[in-house]
Design a protein around this motif. Structure first.
Motif, PDB file in Angstrom:
ATOM      1  N   VAL A  80      25.205   7.661 -14.756  1.00 24.86           N
ATOM      2  CA  VAL A  80      24.454   6.462 -14.552  1.00 24.86           C
ATOM      3  C   VAL A  80      25.617   5.515 -14.238  1.00 24.86           C
ATOM      4  CG1 VAL A  80      23.079   4.362 -15.293  1.00 24.86           C
ATOM      5  CG2 VAL A  80      22.819   6.625 -16.380  1.00 24.86           C
ATOM      6  N   VAL A  81      25.316   5.128 -12.678  1.00 23.15           N
ATOM      7  CA  VAL A  81      26.430   4.153 -12.174  1.00 23.15           C
ATOM      8  C   VAL A  81      25.868   3.032 -11.853  1.00 23.15           C
ATOM      9  CG1 VAL A  81      28.005   3.915 -10.129  1.00 23.15           C
ATOM     10  CG2 VAL A  81      27.646   6.411 -11.026  1.00 23.15           C
ATOM     11  N   SER A  82      26.521   1.893 -12.118  1.00 25.55           N
ATOM     12  CA  SER A  82      26.167   0.613 -11.631  1.00 25.55           C
ATOM     13  C   SER A  82      27.372  -0.159 -10.722  1.00 25.55           C
ATOM     14  CB  SER A  82      25.963  -0.529 -12.993  1.00 25.55           C
ATOM     15  OG  SER A  82      24.966   0.067 -13.924  1.00 25.55           O
ATOM     16  N   LEU A  83      26.688  -0.645  -9.887  1.00 25.46           N
ATOM     17  CA  LEU A  83      27.730  -1.448  -8.941  1.00 25.46           C
ATOM     18  C   LEU A  83      27.287  -2.993  -9.184  1.00 25.46           C
ATOM     19  CD1 LEU A  83      26.973   0.380  -5.473  1.00 25.46           C
ATOM     20  CD2 LEU A  83      28.875   1.012  -7.319  1.00 25.46           C
ATOM     21  N   VAL A  84      28.464  -3.688  -9.373  1.00 25.87           N
ATOM     22  CA  VAL A  84      28.346  -5.217  -9.762  1.00 25.87           C
ATOM     23  C   VAL A  84      29.550  -5.874  -9.172  1.00 25.87           C
ATOM     24  CG1 VAL A  84      27.470  -4.595 -12.108  1.00 25.87           C
ATOM     25  CG2 VAL A  84      29.852  -4.792 -11.779  1.00 25.87           C
ATOM     26  N   THR A  85      29.359  -7.340  -8.974  1.00 24.74           N
ATOM     27  CA  THR A  85      30.474  -7.998  -8.872  1.00 24.74           C
ATOM     28  C   THR A  85      31.227  -8.320  -9.725  1.00 24.74           C
ATOM     29  OG1 THR A  85      29.240 -10.023  -9.169  1.00 24.74           O
ATOM     30  CG2 THR A  85      28.959  -9.132  -7.031  1.00 24.74           C
ATOM     31  N   ASN A  86      32.398  -9.075  -9.629  1.00 26.78           N
ATOM     32  CA  ASN A  86      33.234  -9.551 -10.695  1.00 26.78           C
ATOM     33  C   ASN A  86      32.799 -10.512 -11.819  1.00 26.78           C
ATOM     34  OD1 ASN A  86      35.603  -7.856  -9.930  1.00 26.78           O
ATOM     35  ND2 ASN A  86      36.176  -9.336  -8.433  1.00 26.78           N
ATOM     36  N   ARG A  87      31.904 -11.158 -11.162  1.00 29.94           N
ATOM     37  CA  ARG A  87      31.236 -12.052 -12.320  1.00 29.94           C
ATOM     38  C   ARG A  87      29.995 -11.417 -12.903  1.00 29.94           C
ATOM     39  NH1 ARG A  87      30.383 -17.429  -8.150  1.00 29.94           N
ATOM     40  NH2 ARG A  87      32.484 -18.081  -7.735  1.00 29.94           N
ATOM     41  N   GLN A  88      29.580 -10.345 -12.414  1.00 32.59           N
ATOM     42  CA  GLN A  88      28.475  -9.446 -13.277  1.00 32.59           C
ATOM     43  C   GLN A  88      28.882  -8.525 -14.370  1.00 32.59           C
ATOM     44  OE1 GLN A  88      26.653  -8.053  -9.670  1.00 32.59           O
ATOM     45  NE2 GLN A  88      25.013  -9.620  -9.811  1.00 32.59           N
ATOM     46  N   ILE A  89      30.359  -8.480 -14.386  1.00 33.46           N
ATOM     47  CA  ILE A  89      30.800  -7.442 -15.558  1.00 33.46           C
ATOM     48  C   ILE A  89      30.517  -8.021 -16.780  1.00 33.46           C
ATOM     49  CG2 ILE A  89      33.078  -6.969 -16.572  1.00 33.46           C
ATOM     50  CD1 ILE A  89      34.437  -6.822 -13.966  1.00 33.46           C
TER      51      ILE A  89
END
Length: 466
Positions: A342-351
């Protein structure tokens, strides 16, 4: 210590033989707990991770409890989506035929008149979506007087999709002493209230209550800039190269755009919409199962309850809205004890969202980075990057080369100086000529040489100087 088997659970031998044909020889933990309880007629609330065999946990005992001689609906299964309902129908038909039991699917979006005609064939097991089942009950085409068991699969999602009123009406139409079986990966406060109100001394089944997702799953995320997300998606898919991958987005409006970009990048993709008609959904899912394309782009709602054999990986292009949605998305892979990613792509603000999910679900959700064709931990990737851009220290070999170059340059300068001394003083640009009065020919020759040398490098001017 006794070994749990389908035989010790009390499953009919005909069903056991059918299971073995599909490679199912041992019950999963949720099946081991649910099957005996349902066979005894108890109300059951089963909370277990998606993909742990919940469907067979209730199908096997209710099929076995049906009287094939009674030509009337006896068991009802309610599912939140058309696709999940049809998956249950397929499983029901697969094993029901071994016992001479007819199964019928009643889903929204299909022709009502045709379903009414099929009800005249007196199916014993009915599987449907809440709205359509309620509709057929109210027009008195679906008779509930012999329905002794009602199963609500993915009960939390049924409520999220607005099916609470339909379920309540269906329960009111059934026998007062009917058996209820509720199953879900998560149990909301609304579900708990329904259980308390409708069930009598329910058997509660919870498999690994502190572990909301299957044990065979690996959870990771990649952080980056929003503008780089599409390229990161491409790199992740190319790196892992799964045969099938499901990509989740939060907004339905972005599904088509993402599909187009993936196809442009050479990754064959199709889209699955929650509001698509039955034929369109069936076409897309059949193609995906058959491996006709690699990537299925969908919203979380559109893909709830999907069971895609061989799905190795899911990617959250947008982080799941909450931990419950994350559980259902993750449950599309790693099913029945298999491994999955399971992979999630997030921005630095969404960590922080990833940290929140990890805490709420009791899972390890680790950050990873792609560098040099490898998936690395952030610290390792940063170290390698720093080493690749760090200037090389002056070593012995470089020092030798520098020394050799220095000696050569010194010798060259020395030779030139000696040559200048032998031929007399050199004339610099802008200096007056100090070698006596030149002849007219010499002056003209020097002027021509200066014109030719204009803009040339100094070494070339020196070489051409007479």
């Amino acid at each position: 210590m006794s070994i749990t088997s389908f035989t010790t659970l009390g499953v009919d031998q005909r069903l056991i033989d059918g299971l073995s044909e599909y490679g199912i020889t041992e019950p999963t933990p949720v099946q081991a707990e649910a099957v005996p309880a349902i066979l005894k007629g108890a109300d059951v609330l089963a909370r277990s991770q998606t993909g742990t065999g919940k469907t067979l946990a209730y199908l096997l005992p209710i099929l076995q409890s049906i009287d094939p001689e009674l030509k009337s609906p006896q068991k009802l299964v309610i599912a939140p989506t058309q696709e999940l309902a049809m998956q249950i129908v397929r499983e029901g038909e697969k094993y029901g035929q071994l016992l001479g039991i007819q199964v019928l699917g009643l889903i929204g979006g299909a022709a009502l008149k045709r379903q009414v005609e099929k009800l005249k064939l007196h199916p014993q097991l009915v599987v449907g979506t809440p709205g359509r089942v309620r509709e057929l009950i109210e027009v008195r085409k679906l008779k509930m007087h012999n329905v002794g068991t009602i199963v609500v699969d993915e009960v939390d999602q049924v409520f999220q999709l607005g099916g609470a009123g339909d379920v309540d009406r269906i329960l009111r139409s059934a026998l007062r002493d009917r058996q209820l079986v509720f199953l879900s990966a998560t149990v909301s406060e609304e579900t708990a209230a329904l259980v308390k109100r409708e069930m009598q001394n329910p058997v509660e089944i919870g498999i690994d209550p502190d572990q909301s997702t299957a044990k065979g799953l690996e959870h990771i995320y990649f952080a980056g800039e929003e503008r780089d997300k599409m390229e990161n998606l491409r790199r992740v898919i190319r790196h892992y190269n799964p045969k099938k991958v499901m990509v989740f987005v939060n907004q339905t409006e972005t599904i088509g755009e993402l599909q187009s970009k993936l196809n442009f990048m050479g990754l064959s993709a199709e889209a699955l919409y929650a509001d698509a008609d039955k034929l369109a959904r069936s076409r897309v899912l059949s193609g995906f199962r058959a491996g006709k394309f690699k990537v299925l782009v969908a919203s979380g709602v559109a893909a709830r309850g999907l069971d895609i054999e061989g799905l190795e990986m899911v990617i959250n292009y947008d982080p799941a809205p909450d931990s419950e949605h994350y559980v259902h998305r993750a449950g599309r892979t790693g099913r029945m004890g298999r491994s999955g990613l399971v992979v999630s792509l997030v921005t630095n603000r969404q960590i922080f969202i990833m940290n929140k999910f990890a805490k709420e679900l009791g899972i390890t959700l680790a950050e990873r980075r792609l560098y040099g064709g490898k998936v690395l931990e952030p610290r390792t990737a940063s170290t390698m990057k720093a080493q690749s851009v760090r200037p090389k220290p002056a070593g012995a070999s470089n020092g030798s080369k520098a020394a050799i170059s220095g000696d050569g340059a010194a010798k060259s300068r020395s030779s030139k100086e000696e040559g200048r001394k032998a031929s007399g003083p050199a004339k610099s640009k802008g200096e007056p000529f100090r070698g006596g009065k030149p002849t007219e020919r010499q002056s003209r020759s020097e002027r021509e040489q200066e014109r030719k040398n204009k803009g040339a490098p100094k070494w070339l001017k020196d070489k051409k100087r007479p």
